[in-house]
Design an enzyme around this catalytic site. Sequence first.
Site, mmCIF file in Angstrom:
data_model
loop_
_atom_site.group_PDB
_atom_site.id
_atom_site.type_symbol
_atom_site.label_atom_id
_atom_site.label_comp_id
_atom_site.label_asym_id
_atom_site.label_seq_id
_atom_site.Cartn_x
_atom_site.Cartn_y
_atom_site.Cartn_z
ATOM 1 N N ASP A 157 9.345 -6.227 9.250
ATOM 2 C CA ASP A 157 10.564 -6.328 10.050
ATOM 3 C C ASP A 157 10.824 -7.740 10.574
ATOM 4 O OD1 ASP A 157 8.225 -5.912 11.507
ATOM 5 O OD2 ASP A 157 9.279 -5.171 13.269
ATOM 6 N N ASP B 25 -5.937 -8.281 14.070
ATOM 7 C CA ASP B 25 -5.499 -9.630 14.424
ATOM 8 C C ASP B 25 -6.237 -10.157 15.651
ATOM 9 O OD1 ASP B 25 -4.316 -7.686 16.005
ATOM 10 O OD2 ASP B 25 -2.272 -8.383 15.723
ATOM 11 N N ASP C 40 0.822 -1.216 0.000
ATOM 12 C CA ASP C 40 0.000 0.000 0.000
ATOM 13 C C ASP C 40 0.856 1.266 0.000
ATOM 14 O OD1 ASP C 40 -2.339 -1.414 0.017
ATOM 15 O OD2 ASP C 40 -2.849 -1.049 2.110
ATOM 16 N N ASP D 45 5.027 -9.293 8.968
ATOM 17 C CA ASP D 45 5.245 -7.855 8.843
ATOM 18 C C ASP D 45 6.639 -7.607 8.285
ATOM 19 O OD1 ASP D 45 2.733 -7.241 9.738
ATOM 20 O OD2 ASP D 45 3.341 -6.686 11.772
#
Length: 490
Positions: free
Chosen positions: A148, A239, A91, A146
Site C-alpha cells: 500500500d 522489522d 506469497d 509494502d
Amino acid sequence: MDIAIIITYTLALLIIFMYSLAQLNLLFNYLKSRKQADNSPTFDFSKKEEIPHVTVQLPVYNELYVMDRLLDNIAELDYPKDKLEIQVLDDSTDESVITTTAHIEKLQQTGLDIQHICREDRTGFKAGALKEGLKIAKGEYIAIFDADFLPGKNWLLQTIPYFKDQNIGVVQTRWGHINRDYSMLTKIQAFALDFHFTMEQVGRNYKDHFINFNGTAGVWRKTCIEDAGNWQGDTLTEDLDLSYRAQLKKWKFKYLEEVETPAELPVVISAARSQQFRWNKGAAENFQKLYWKMLKDKTVPLKTKFHSFFHLLNSSMFLLVLLVAVLSVPVMYIKNSNPLFSWYFNVIAFFALSTVIFFFCYWFTFKKIHGKGFWNFMEYIKMFFTFFSIAMGFSVHNSMAVLEGHFGKKSEFIRTPKFNIESFKGSWKENKYINKNISGNTIIEALLMGYFGFALYSAFKLQDFGLFLFHIMLFLGFGFVFFKSVTSKF
C-alpha cells in the site's frame, strides 16, 4: 482488598508516569535536533561510479486490490535501469498471482529488471519472503515497500546517498497518509503514526538511541542484514527484531523526517485490529527476545537502555491503561467510603501530570504537520481526546496481544487487508479479505462500555467528579470500538 487495589493502581500510574517522562525527554531531543544542520556525507550521483546497485523488494500476499497501483508506482522510480532490480516477493494464494504475473511481464518488456518470485509455502511469512529474495538480490542496498506504499519518483535519490557513511545500516523515511481524512478511524491512526514518525523516531535517532526500521519505506545495507543475523520469522514484527539486532552489532540508523512516503491507512476496524494486534504482540515478543541481551551489553549506554525499555514495552502500556481504567471505579468508592485515605488521593492526583505531558508532546507533532494557530489548536484538542478515548477502547484487544507476546504464544502473521479505497468499485465491505467474524473481545468491550456507564452514574451518586472526564472517554472509546466492530460486519 482495598489496600491491594490501591497499591496496584498506584504502581500502574507510576509506570505510566515514567513512560511519560521518557516521551518528554524525546520531545526535548526532537527540539534540539531541529536546530542542528545535517552534515551527513552523501554519494555524489553526478559521478556514475558512485551510483550503487539497488534491489527493491515488494513482499506481497493476496493483494488483489492494490497490486496494479503498486507495480505502476515502483516502475516510475527515477534510478538508472542498469543499477536497479525489483523483486516481487509474492506469497499469494489467490487469483492475484495471475494478474500480477501479467502485469510484471508487461513491465519487463519496457526493459525494467523486475522478477516475480513465488514460494511454495509461507515459511517465516514476510521475514521468510524477504530472506528468500535476499539470497539472489543483486543490489548492495535493499529498499522495501509494502503493497500500500507509494514512494515518489525521486525516493531512491533521496535515500541511497546517505549510505556514503559506511556505518549506516538503515535509512528510514516518514510515513504519509493518502486517506488521512477518510473517516474518524483513519484520522486517529494518522494522529498516532504522526507522533511516532515525527517525535519518537527523530528524538531517539538524534541521541543515537535504538530506533526501528518500520517494515517498509526504508533501505537496508545488504551486509548489515547479513551481519545482524538476517531476517527471522520467530516474532510478528521482524522489522523491530532485525533493527535491534543490527544496532547491537553497532550499525547506525539514519532517519529522514523530511522524506515522506505515502501509504493507505486501514479504513475498516477489523483491518486496524489485525494491524494493531501484530504490532503490539510483536513488540512484546521482541522485548522478551532482545531486551535482556541489551541490558547485559556494557557497551550500550544506560540512557539508551532506559529508552529501549519503554520502546519495546510501548504496547504494554495498553495493559496498564486497562488496569488503571478498571480499578478506577472501585478506587472511587474506596475514596468516598474511607476518609483515612483522603491524603493518599491528594498525592496520586500528581500523576495527572502524565496527561499534561502527553498533551504537550502530541501538540508539537500536530503543529509540525498541520501548523499553529488558534483553530488548529482547537482541532488538536478535539483530536487528542478523541484519539486517547479510542486508544483506550482498543486496550482490551491490544492487551490480549501483549499478553500473548510476553507469554510466548505463537500465532500466524495476519496481514492487514488493503483497499485502494479511492478507486475501489462499490462498497469497501465487498473486499474479500475482510474478517467478518465477531471476536470474543468485542463482547468484553460491550461489557466495559456498560461498566464505565455505571462509573458515570456513580459520579453523580457519590458527588465525586474527579474521574468524570476519564470515565466519559472510556465509555465513548469502548462504545466506538464495539459499535464499529459490529456494524462493519453487515
